[in-house]
Design a protein around this motif. Structure first.
Motif, PDB file in Angstrom:
ATOM      1  N   VAL A 185       0.684  -0.865   0.640  1.00 24.43           N
ATOM      2  CA  VAL A 185       0.152  -0.094  -0.560  1.00 24.43           C
ATOM      3  C   VAL A 185       0.768   1.250  -0.010  1.00 24.43           C
ATOM      4  O   VAL A 185       1.858   1.029   0.416  1.00 24.43           O
ATOM      5  N   ARG A 186       0.322   2.661  -0.655  1.00 27.90           N
ATOM      6  CA  ARG A 186       1.913   3.734  -0.235  1.00 27.90           C
ATOM      7  C   ARG A 186       0.679   4.074   0.530  1.00 27.90           C
ATOM      8  O   ARG A 186       1.833   5.191   1.409  1.00 27.90           O
ATOM      9  N   ALA A 187      -0.668   4.792   0.684  1.00 26.63           N
ATOM     10  CA  ALA A 187      -0.589   5.175   2.460  1.00 26.63           C
ATOM     11  C   ALA A 187      -2.342   4.748   2.691  1.00 26.63           C
ATOM     12  O   ALA A 187      -3.156   4.041   2.473  1.00 26.63           O
ATOM     13  N   VAL A 188      -1.639   5.670   4.033  1.00 31.45           N
ATOM     14  CA  VAL A 188      -2.580   4.901   5.088  1.00 31.45           C
ATOM     15  C   VAL A 188      -3.371   6.300   5.612  1.00 31.45           C
ATOM     16  O   VAL A 188      -3.001   6.695   5.583  1.00 31.45           O
ATOM     17  N   PRO A 189      -5.155   6.275   6.199  1.00 27.77           N
ATOM     18  CA  PRO A 189      -5.819   7.242   6.804  1.00 27.77           C
ATOM     19  C   PRO A 189      -4.718   7.715   7.677  1.00 27.77           C
ATOM     20  O   PRO A 189      -4.268   6.951   8.624  1.00 27.77           O
TER      21      PRO A 189
END
Ligand code: COI
Length: 355
Positions: A185-189
């Motif tokens: 994944v690239r980014a998380v909340p």
């Protein structure tokens, strides 16, 4: 702050590359802009000088903890031989959003824009005349304070370098093959996906290397929580034309608020196209393709401009879009955007700025 200009000496001047074979980010112009920041003193020493390497302390905090942000925008050579910037204040304002999230100092947008204009005036011979070529502008800010404690630095450097470029992808404006990863994944909340910080790109490289080995140009990221909803492509935002709706994922904090994304939404809406920002799952895209309602997919970005997607590959399945050909809407958007950027036609949106 008075801008100092120290012109490069004749011996420092660089050979200009072949404008028809520039690639992306391989050549740099004769001059650059730098300024320094110290807490309590603010920004100081704004200088345009010859393009040169830096000396940094090995303990500079950017080298250890990655307080680094950047932007990407372009200057275009018009038919009238003038040079145009495209929405420069949008990029510089976004840099301040990145700076705030990364605990870095704000820049004065007008002052930096002024310095950028001076820099481009000085290196104007470097703004390519060849079709499709532009001058890519890379403003960057890094933490230069020496120290190994993990905290916000108190000393920074800001600089701008310029690079004459051609198409970002070797495919040019031809459709690219994209790999949809559900491994990485690239980014998380709550993270930094919406800001242009170096670490986002470092973290994306492994998936890109693996995708490239399998013959794909780029990676499409899914959301980090359910690994279901589409986020963005490595260096672009993404759009889907399903029936007559143009759909792009919303700015929920984990994707970049692309300036080209915003320009495409604005143009499409001005043309009466229903352009919606909403969550869209990878399964919805495959289902639309099966039903024959998926008409086009394309990416948008400063470097990539508009990049048609020919196929998506996900969990061993292939989604071939528009028989792998560039769609009519992507073509129309590309033509219109280019015409505005190069000053070939009137700019009804007030986006271009002649230097
Ligand atoms: C841009 O489109 O300007 C980008 O920042 C992408 C880049 C990382 C090549």
């Amino acid at each position: 702050m008075d801008l100092m200009i120290e012109k490069a000496q004749p011996d420092d001047l660089r050979e200009k590359p072949d404008e028809n074979n520039l690639g992306f980010g391989r050549y740099f112009t004769d001059h650059m802009f730098t300024m320094q920041y110290q807490e309590g003193q603010g920004w100081h020493e704004p200088v345009i000088s010859r393009y040169h390497p830096f000396t940094v302390d090995p303990a500079a905090m950017v080298l250890h903890y990655g307080q680094a942000i950047f932007e990407g925008l372009k200057a275009y050579r018009g038919k009238d031989n003038r040079v145009y910037l495209f929405r420069p204040t949008a990029n510089l304002a976004r840099m301040n959003v990145s700076a705030a999230r990364m605990c870095m100092p704000q820049i004065d947008v007008n002052q930096v824009l002024n310095a950028l204009q001076e820099l481009i005036r000085l290196d104007q011979e470097w703004v390519p005349k060849a079709k499709g070529a532009t001058l890519y502008i890379r403003p960057t800010m890094v933490a230069t304070e020496a120290g190994l404690g993990v905290r916000a630095a108190k000393q920074f450097m800001f600089f701008i370098i310029l690079s004459p470029v051609g198409a970002y992808y070797p495919e040019g404006f031809n459709p690219v093959k994209i790999y949809v990863t559900d491994t990485y994944v690239r980014a998380v909340p709550g993270g930094v996906g919406h800001v242009k910080t170096a670490g986002n790109y470092a973290a994306s490289i492994m998936a890109a290397v693996e995708a490239k080995k399998q013959g794909f140009t780029q990676v499409l990221w899914l959301d980090a929580v359910e690994r279901k909803f589409i986020e963005e492509v490595g260096t672009m935002n993404i759009f889907f034309l399903i029936n007559d709706d143009l759909i792009t994922p919303p700015l929920g904090g984990s994707i970049l608020a692309g300036v080209t994304r915003d320009s495409v939404l604005t143009m499409a809406r001005a043309w009466g196209i229903k352009a919606v920002e909403r969550r869209i799952s990878i399964e919805e895209v495959f289902a639309a393709n099966q039903q024959g309602t998926l008409r086009e997919i394309f990416g948008t970005g400063t470097a990539a401009v508009i990049s048609p997607v020919g196929s998506l590959h996900y969990q061993g399945r292939e989604c071939l879009i528009n028989e792998g050909r560039t769609g009519a809407l992507a073509q129309r958007l590309f033509d219109e955007l280019q015409a505005i950027q190069y000053g070939w036609k009137d700019d009804p949106y007030g986006w271009t700025m002649a230097i």
